[in-house]
Design a protein around this motif. Sequence first.
Motif, PDB file in Angstrom:
ATOM      1  N   GLY A 151       0.802  -1.218   0.000  1.00  0.00           N
ATOM      2  CA  GLY A 151       0.000   0.000   0.000  1.00  0.00           C
ATOM      3  C   GLY A 151       0.835   1.267   0.000  1.00  0.00           C
ATOM      4  N   PHE A 152       2.067   1.179  -0.492  1.00  0.00           N
ATOM      5  CA  PHE A 152       2.982   2.324  -0.558  1.00  0.00           C
ATOM      6  C   PHE A 152       2.499   3.289  -1.636  1.00  0.00           C
ATOM      7  N   ALA A 153       1.902   4.401  -1.210  1.00  0.00           N
ATOM      8  CA  ALA A 153       1.314   5.350  -2.163  1.00  0.00           C
ATOM      9  C   ALA A 153       2.345   6.299  -2.744  1.00  0.00           C
ATOM     10  N   GLY A 154       3.453   6.502  -2.035  1.00  0.00           N
ATOM     11  CA  GLY A 154       4.485   7.412  -2.519  1.00  0.00           C
ATOM     12  C   GLY A 154       5.471   7.736  -1.430  1.00  0.00           C
ATOM     13  N   GLY A 155       6.516   8.481  -1.820  1.00  0.00           N
ATOM     14  CA  GLY A 155       7.507   8.852  -0.828  1.00  0.00           C
ATOM     15  C   GLY A 155       8.678   9.600  -1.428  1.00  0.00           C
ATOM     16  N   PHE A 156       9.582  10.006  -0.539  1.00  0.00           N
ATOM     17  CA  PHE A 156      10.788  10.742  -0.899  1.00  0.00           C
ATOM     18  C   PHE A 156      11.929   9.752  -1.127  1.00  0.00           C
TER      19      PHE A 156
ATOM     20  N   LEU B 127      16.503   6.995 -10.462  1.00  0.00           N
ATOM     21  CA  LEU B 127      15.078   7.225 -10.193  1.00  0.00           C
ATOM     22  C   LEU B 127      14.315   7.376 -11.504  1.00  0.00           C
ATOM     23  N   MET B 128      14.910   8.057 -12.475  1.00  0.00           N
ATOM     24  CA  MET B 128      14.263   8.184 -13.782  1.00  0.00           C
ATOM     25  C   MET B 128      14.133   6.819 -14.454  1.00  0.00           C
ATOM     26  N   TRP B 129      15.154   5.976 -14.291  1.00  0.00           N
ATOM     27  CA  TRP B 129      15.105   4.616 -14.833  1.00  0.00           C
ATOM     28  C   TRP B 129      14.000   3.812 -14.158  1.00  0.00           C
ATOM     29  N   MET B 130      13.836   3.985 -12.837  1.00  0.00           N
ATOM     30  CA  MET B 130      12.760   3.299 -12.114  1.00  0.00           C
ATOM     31  C   MET B 130      11.401   3.698 -12.667  1.00  0.00           C
ATOM     32  N   GLU B 131      11.224   4.996 -12.939  1.00  0.00           N
ATOM     33  CA  GLU B 131       9.968   5.461 -13.509  1.00  0.00           C
ATOM     34  C   GLU B 131       9.709   4.789 -14.850  1.00  0.00           C
TER      35      GLU B 131
ATOM     36  N   SER C 170       9.028   0.939 -14.581  1.00  0.00           N
ATOM     37  CA  SER C 170       7.831   0.559 -13.816  1.00  0.00           C
ATOM     38  C   SER C 170       6.601   0.410 -14.708  1.00  0.00           C
ATOM     39  N   LYS C 171       6.681   0.884 -15.952  1.00  0.00           N
ATOM     40  CA  LYS C 171       5.578   0.798 -16.912  1.00  0.00           C
ATOM     41  C   LYS C 171       4.296   1.433 -16.372  1.00  0.00           C
ATOM     42  N   GLY C 172       4.462   2.619 -15.809  1.00  0.00           N
ATOM     43  CA  GLY C 172       3.311   3.376 -15.329  1.00  0.00           C
ATOM     44  C   GLY C 172       2.979   3.195 -13.867  1.00  0.00           C
ATOM     45  N   ALA C 173       3.704   2.307 -13.158  1.00  0.00           N
ATOM     46  CA  ALA C 173       3.396   2.055 -11.750  1.00  0.00           C
ATOM     47  C   ALA C 173       3.961   3.130 -10.837  1.00  0.00           C
ATOM     48  N   LEU C 174       5.004   3.853 -11.279  1.00  0.00           N
ATOM     49  CA  LEU C 174       5.645   4.912 -10.480  1.00  0.00           C
ATOM     50  C   LEU C 174       5.849   6.130 -11.356  1.00  0.00           C
ATOM     51  N   LYS C 175       5.625   7.311 -10.764  1.00  0.00           N
ATOM     52  CA  LYS C 175       5.830   8.569 -11.476  1.00  0.00           C
ATOM     53  C   LYS C 175       6.600   9.538 -10.587  1.00  0.00           C
ATOM     54  N   ILE C 176       7.600  10.212 -11.145  1.00  0.00           N
ATOM     55  CA  ILE C 176       8.302  11.279 -10.432  1.00  0.00           C
ATOM     56  C   ILE C 176       7.404  12.509 -10.438  1.00  0.00           C
TER      57      ILE C 176
ATOM     58  N   ALA D 280       3.802   7.753  -6.125  1.00  0.00           N
ATOM     59  CA  ALA D 280       4.304   9.115  -6.309  1.00  0.00           C
ATOM     60  C   ALA D 280       5.720   9.207  -5.741  1.00  0.00           C
ATOM     61  N   ALA D 281       6.702   9.435  -6.584  1.00  0.00           N
ATOM     62  CA  ALA D 281       8.100   9.510  -6.163  1.00  0.00           C
ATOM     63  C   ALA D 281       8.548  10.969  -6.128  1.00  0.00           C
ATOM     64  N   ILE D 282       9.089  11.405  -4.985  1.00  0.00           N
ATOM     65  CA  ILE D 282       9.643  12.745  -4.841  1.00  0.00           C
ATOM     66  C   ILE D 282      11.162  12.623  -4.854  1.00  0.00           C
ATOM     67  N   MET D 283      11.823  13.310  -5.776  1.00  0.00           N
ATOM     68  CA  MET D 283      13.287  13.305  -5.810  1.00  0.00           C
ATOM     69  C   MET D 283      13.810  14.213  -4.701  1.00  0.00           C
TER      70      MET D 283
END
Length: 354
Positions: free
Chosen positions: A46-51, A100-104, A107-113, A130-133
């Motif tokens: 249930g990880f919705a996002g983070g730094f 982090l950009m590579w992770m985005e 992820s095929k749409g699962a994570l967004k910076i 939601a990924a915060i750099m």
Amino acid sequence: MAKTPFFDGHNDFLLRLLRAPENREALWLEEWQEGHLDLPRMQKAGFAGGFFAIYIPSPEEPGAPDYQAMMDAPPYDLPLPQLMSADETQATALQMAAHLMWMERTSKGALKICRSTADLNACMQTGTIAAIMHMEGAEAIGPDLDALYAFHAMGLRSLGPVWSRPTVFGHGVPFRFPGDPDTGPGLTDAGKQLVKACNELKIMIDLSHLNEKGFDDVARLSDAPLVATHSNAHAVTPSTRNLTDRQLSMIRESGGMVGLNYATVFLREDGRKATDCGWDPVMRHLDHLIEKLGEDHVGFGSDFDGAELPDVIGDVTGVQALIGQMHERQYGEALIEKIARKNWIALLERTWGV
């Protein structure tokens, strides 16, 4: 019980990728039994996002003592590493931003910076992570601040002027127990300019590793809410890394935020690193933060992949057990949702603007 989505104030997963480049695809896209994060476990938890922190490790010193062992046998006072220059750190910081950009991308749409409040809210509505750099220690910026604008263009939206070692901008707290955060001078002139530039760019300033005089300087200079993404209460555990009640009061008055750090050395009253501490220290800190900050200014700040965690949490999948503890202790659904996710979203809206 359905999972409660949660937002997290700090992780060091990018450092884990940096240290294992030959295995990064598996570390990110496959479920592991080691470490604290990967995409499948984040989705399951249930990880919705983070730094996501860009952090430059200090060079290993030949013959250095076992600092980890020292932290499990208080009292301790670990020597701080030497200052590192932008020339020494900028390439690594760029590499971690690229991770982090590579992770985005993978992820095929699962994570967004997320670069804006609109991005953040869209992720919350769609269930996208939601990924915060974030930058933990601003060594890679350099005193002319030119790189700040370059990293901002890449997506940097949160920055801590220091990790615990000194930078050209200020001084971090040493790892000391027992101790308090009044450990040295405040921000340098370059640090004061950095605060001004971050305010202009709407980059959140993280106070987690900054010493007390530096904290006070940011409070005096900044027009943004005061935030400590992964810190605990000094009144419960007298570590230099934890915040005094005076600091918590200042954060509350600014409309700021503190993320509860799961690292055992900052949770346990005896300052030890041992992970067999159960829920009591976690909940004592959480209760104290709520008491001093108010229910609108507390969230999670795990330190995943950067610290030893209580066995009862273990990794990202254990956060729902923490939320279960909050239910058992009658926190109430509205307060739980604030601490789990809504307070962080509201804080970023206040900092970034709508």
